[in-house]
Design a protein around this motif. Structure first.
Motif, PDB file in Angstrom:
ATOM      1  N   THR A  70       5.560  13.326   0.902  1.00 57.90           N
ATOM      2  CA  THR A  70       5.927  12.045   1.491  1.00 57.90           C
ATOM      3  C   THR A  70       5.370  10.911   0.656  1.00 57.90           C
ATOM      4  N   LEU A  71       6.195   9.907   0.441  1.00 59.98           N
ATOM      5  CA  LEU A  71       5.795   8.678  -0.218  1.00 59.98           C
ATOM      6  C   LEU A  71       6.072   7.568   0.782  1.00 59.98           C
ATOM      7  N   LEU A  72       5.019   6.896   1.231  1.00 61.92           N
ATOM      8  CA  LEU A  72       5.144   5.870   2.260  1.00 61.92           C
ATOM      9  C   LEU A  72       4.775   4.525   1.661  1.00 61.92           C
ATOM     10  N   PHE A  73       5.758   3.611   1.597  1.00 59.62           N
ATOM     11  CA  PHE A  73       5.534   2.250   1.133  1.00 59.62           C
ATOM     12  C   PHE A  73       5.281   1.379   2.363  1.00 59.62           C
ATOM     13  N   ILE A  74       4.180   0.652   2.379  1.00 61.59           N
ATOM     14  CA  ILE A  74       3.881  -0.274   3.460  1.00 61.59           C
ATOM     15  C   ILE A  74       3.723  -1.654   2.846  1.00 61.59           C
ATOM     16  N   LYS A  75       4.570  -2.584   3.274  1.00 57.66           N
ATOM     17  CA  LYS A  75       4.451  -3.955   2.775  1.00 57.66           C
ATOM     18  C   LYS A  75       3.245  -4.585   3.439  1.00 57.66           C
ATOM     19  N   LYS A  76       2.323  -5.081   2.621  1.00 52.68           N
ATOM     20  CA  LYS A  76       1.115  -5.689   3.158  1.00 52.68           C
ATOM     21  C   LYS A  76       1.474  -6.957   3.934  1.00 52.68           C
ATOM     22  N   LYS A  77       0.698  -7.224   4.932  1.00 56.02           N
ATOM     23  CA  LYS A  77       0.841  -8.406   5.786  1.00 56.02           C
ATOM     24  C   LYS A  77       2.196  -8.452   6.472  1.00 56.02           C
ATOM     25  N   SER A  96       0.896  -1.150   0.000  1.00 50.36           N
ATOM     26  CA  SER A  96       0.000   0.000   0.000  1.00 50.36           C
ATOM     27  C   SER A  96       0.935   1.201   0.000  1.00 50.36           C
ATOM     28  N   VAL A  97       0.638   2.165  -0.849  1.00 50.64           N
ATOM     29  CA  VAL A  97       1.493   3.345  -0.972  1.00 50.64           C
ATOM     30  C   VAL A  97       0.655   4.575  -0.655  1.00 50.64           C
ATOM     31  N   LEU A  98       1.161   5.398   0.253  1.00 51.28           N
ATOM     32  CA  LEU A  98       0.526   6.658   0.612  1.00 51.28           C
ATOM     33  C   LEU A  98       1.352   7.780  -0.004  1.00 51.28           C
ATOM     34  N   PHE A  99       0.713   8.615  -0.818  1.00 43.37           N
ATOM     35  CA  PHE A  99       1.349   9.809  -1.364  1.00 43.37           C
ATOM     36  C   PHE A  99       0.689  10.995  -0.683  1.00 43.37           C
ATOM     37  N   ASP A 100       1.443  11.658   0.193  1.00 42.30           N
ATOM     38  CA  ASP A 100       0.932  12.763   1.008  1.00 42.30           C
ATOM     39  C   ASP A 100       1.533  14.065   0.490  1.00 42.30           C
TER      40      ASP A 100
END
Length: 186
Positions: A45-52, A33-37
């Motif tokens: 900010t670009l936040l990469f979150i690895k799922k699970k 999931s990637v958040l572009f703030d």
């Protein structure tokens, strides 16, 4: 490296009066999931979150959508997220971000991250309290000598961008609760 596809996404975020977008990204069967703030300053900010998993990587993007592909200590995090061991495979951050750029959506996603997830990622105060209980104008209580906190402003910006926009220049706090209105549940 310029992430050219962030630019149309940026303008669509503005057009929709939002401050961020969340979208899915897949690399070699690994889901993110990637958040572009776009509200963070002076860089986005670009936040990469690895799922699970509990792994995430926060990167700064300049206002002209450039990313420094030299990640320094953050490279180890990215390699771990991609399930690559350091040195065992040939890996190029430039190639990774080139592929990522091609998969960035040009418009905001119709789905969004839950309010509780946002409050936990950003370590907001009272992370489980995501429903607005009331507004308090501290100027109406001069004897208390209180002001809205930076944390309260940031939580409101993340959860309710339109409310934030309306009160950002006022001495108003948003009080939150973990209980939604019964009317909203029907």
């Amino acid at each position: 490296m310029k992430l050219t596809n962030l630019e149309p996404l940026y303008f669509d975020i503005l057009k929709n009066k939002k401050t961020y977008d969340v979208f899915d990204y897949r690399h070699n069967n690994i889901e993110f999931s990637v958040l572009f703030d776009i509200q963070t300053q002076p860089d986005y900010t670009l936040l990469f979150i690895k799922k699970k998993s509990d792994l995430f990587l926060e990167l700064k993007i300049s206002s002209d959508f450039r990313l420094n592909t030299y990640l320094g200590n953050k490279l180890a995090i990215l390699l771990k997220m991609l399930e690559l061991s350091n040195g065992s495979n040939r890996f190029s951050t430039s190639e990774f971000f080139k592929e990522f750029n091609e998969k960035i959506p040009k418009t905001i996603s119709q789905k969004s991250v839950s309010k509780k997830t946002l409050t936990k990622i950003y370590k907001c105060e009272e992370a489980d309290n995501v429903f607005i209980k009331e507004l308090r104008d501290w100027d109406q209580y001069p004897l208390l000598n209180k002001t809205v906190s930076v944390e309260n402003r940031e939580k409101t910006r993340l959860l309710y961008p339109d409310v934030h926009e309306s009160i950002k220049d006022k001495n108003i706090s948003v009080f939150y609760t973990d209980k939604p209105s019964k009317k909203n549940l029907q």
